[in-house]
Design a protein around this motif. Structure first.
Motif, mmCIF file in Angstrom:
data_model
loop_
_atom_site.group_PDB
_atom_site.id
_atom_site.type_symbol
_atom_site.label_atom_id
_atom_site.label_comp_id
_atom_site.label_asym_id
_atom_site.label_seq_id
_atom_site.Cartn_x
_atom_site.Cartn_y
_atom_site.Cartn_z
ATOM 1 N N THR A 76 0.862 -1.183 0.000
ATOM 2 C CA THR A 76 0.000 0.000 0.000
ATOM 3 C C THR A 76 0.896 1.229 0.000
ATOM 4 O O THR A 76 1.684 1.441 0.912
ATOM 5 N N GLY A 77 0.778 2.032 -1.059
ATOM 6 C CA GLY A 77 1.608 3.216 -1.212
ATOM 7 C C GLY A 77 1.156 4.367 -0.342
ATOM 8 O O GLY A 77 0.108 4.308 0.317
ATOM 9 N N PRO A 78 1.916 5.454 -0.343
ATOM 10 C CA PRO A 78 1.596 6.613 0.484
ATOM 11 C C PRO A 78 0.269 7.279 0.133
ATOM 12 O O PRO A 78 -0.313 7.964 0.965
ATOM 13 N N ASN A 79 -0.229 7.054 -1.082
ATOM 14 C CA ASN A 79 -1.517 7.638 -1.452
ATOM 15 C C ASN A 79 -2.675 6.656 -1.256
ATOM 16 O O ASN A 79 -3.802 6.941 -1.637
ATOM 17 N N GLY A 80 -2.383 5.472 -0.689
ATOM 18 C CA GLY A 80 -3.426 4.488 -0.415
ATOM 19 C C GLY A 80 -3.650 3.475 -1.516
ATOM 20 O O GLY A 80 -4.377 2.505 -1.326
ATOM 21 N N LYS A 81 -3.051 3.678 -2.686
ATOM 22 C CA LYS A 81 -3.198 2.728 -3.797
ATOM 23 C C LYS A 81 -2.428 1.463 -3.467
ATOM 24 O O LYS A 81 -1.324 1.514 -2.958
ATOM 25 N N ILE A 82 -3.019 0.327 -3.771
ATOM 26 C CA ILE A 82 -2.406 -0.968 -3.497
ATOM 27 C C ILE A 82 -1.870 -1.558 -4.792
ATOM 28 O O ILE A 82 -2.586 -1.618 -5.803
ATOM 29 N N LEU A 83 -0.609 -1.978 -4.763
ATOM 30 C CA LEU A 83 0.016 -2.638 -5.903
ATOM 31 C C LEU A 83 0.366 -4.068 -5.532
ATOM 32 O O LEU A 83 0.874 -4.325 -4.447
ATOM 33 N N SER A 84 0.115 -4.989 -6.441
ATOM 34 C CA SER A 84 0.563 -6.369 -6.274
ATOM 35 C C SER A 84 1.959 -6.454 -6.869
ATOM 36 O O SER A 84 2.160 -6.134 -8.042
ATOM 37 N N ILE A 85 2.927 -6.874 -6.040
ATOM 38 C CA ILE A 85 4.307 -6.882 -6.503
ATOM 39 C C ILE A 85 4.958 -8.242 -6.299
ATOM 40 O O ILE A 85 4.549 -9.033 -5.458
ATOM 41 N N ARG A 86 5.971 -8.452 -7.101
ATOM 42 C CA ARG A 86 6.852 -9.612 -6.976
ATOM 43 C C ARG A 86 8.238 -9.034 -6.696
ATOM 44 O O ARG A 86 8.731 -8.198 -7.453
ATOM 45 N N THR A 87 8.861 -9.455 -5.607
ATOM 46 C CA THR A 87 10.180 -8.946 -5.255
ATOM 47 C C THR A 87 11.198 -10.079 -5.292
ATOM 48 O O THR A 87 10.856 -11.238 -5.051
ATOM 49 N N ILE A 88 12.432 -9.713 -5.592
ATOM 50 C CA ILE A 88 13.537 -10.670 -5.642
ATOM 51 C C ILE A 88 14.593 -10.217 -4.640
ATOM 52 O O ILE A 88 14.949 -9.038 -4.580
ATOM 53 N N TRP A 89 15.102 -11.172 -3.877
ATOM 54 C CA TRP A 89 16.090 -10.947 -2.825
ATOM 55 C C TRP A 89 17.187 -11.982 -3.003
ATOM 56 O O TRP A 89 16.973 -13.022 -3.627
ATOM 57 N N MET A 90 18.368 -11.732 -2.446
ATOM 58 C CA MET A 90 19.444 -12.708 -2.547
ATOM 59 C C MET A 90 20.287 -12.709 -1.286
ATOM 60 O O MET A 90 20.626 -11.654 -0.752
ATOM 61 N N THR A 91 20.636 -13.916 -0.837
ATOM 62 C CA THR A 91 21.618 -14.079 0.222
ATOM 63 C C THR A 91 22.931 -14.442 -0.451
ATOM 64 O O THR A 91 23.029 -15.489 -1.106
ATOM 65 N N GLU A 92 23.917 -13.539 -0.347
ATOM 66 C CA GLU A 92 25.198 -13.731 -1.020
ATOM 67 C C GLU A 92 25.974 -14.901 -0.412
ATOM 68 O O GLU A 92 26.069 -15.015 0.815
ATOM 69 N N THR A 93 26.531 -15.716 -1.272
ATOM 70 C CA THR A 93 27.342 -16.846 -0.833
ATOM 71 C C THR A 93 28.595 -16.363 -0.109
ATOM 72 O O THR A 93 28.930 -16.862 0.967
ATOM 73 N N ALA A 94 29.266 -15.377 -0.674
ATOM 74 C CA ALA A 94 30.557 -14.926 -0.144
ATOM 75 C C ALA A 94 30.449 -14.240 1.211
ATOM 76 O O ALA A 94 31.319 -14.406 2.068
ATOM 77 N N THR A 95 29.373 -13.469 1.411
ATOM 78 C CA THR A 95 29.280 -12.647 2.625
ATOM 79 C C THR A 95 28.184 -13.085 3.599
ATOM 80 O O THR A 95 28.217 -12.708 4.765
ATOM 81 N N GLY A 96 27.198 -13.826 3.102
ATOM 82 C CA GLY A 96 26.058 -14.187 3.931
ATOM 83 C C GLY A 96 25.055 -13.064 4.081
ATOM 84 O O GLY A 96 24.043 -13.206 4.762
ATOM 85 N N ILE A 97 25.304 -11.932 3.422
ATOM 86 C CA ILE A 97 24.413 -10.774 3.493
ATOM 87 C C ILE A 97 23.207 -11.006 2.585
ATOM 88 O O ILE A 97 23.352 -11.426 1.433
#
Length: 116
Positions: A76-97
């Protein structure tokens, strides 16, 4: 599974990629429909952190750089509009971050397709 609360969401990813108008693969106009603009990038960061990150993450790909995850949901954005989203995240092998990679419209949700 849940991703860590301290997952990195880079300022540059929001301000120089998602909220910056571009000729190809522009997401800024779509995000602006919910009130997200470059001047309020902190709202987008906060909303990703509070509305999306707490949801279950699904592993989608393991690369030489790290394990990628997908989190789908509504934001839900600051103006109240709702967006359906797909997000991508990654846990780095080298750092664990764990870090935010990108987001885009969730094309499984037909209610958002008309605003792309």
């Amino acid at each position: 599974m849940k991703l860590p609360e301290n997952t990195l969401i880079a300022y540059e990813k929001l301000t120089k990629y998602l909220l910056l108008p571009k000729e190809d693969d522009d997401k800024s106009l779509w995000l602006a429909r919910a009130g997200y603009i470059s001047e309020n990038w902190k709202l987008l960061e906060n909303d990703l952190r509070t509305q999306i990150l707490p949801r279950d993450a699904r592993p989608i790909e393991n690369t030489k750089y790290g394990q990628r995850y997908e989190i789908r949901g509504k934001i839900t954005g600051p103006n109240g509009k709702i967006l359906s989203i797909r997000t991508i995240w990654m846990t780095e092998t080298a750092t664990g971050i764990t870090k935010f990679i990108t987001l885009f419209p969730d094309r499984r949700r037909k209610d958002d397709l008309q605003i792309i």
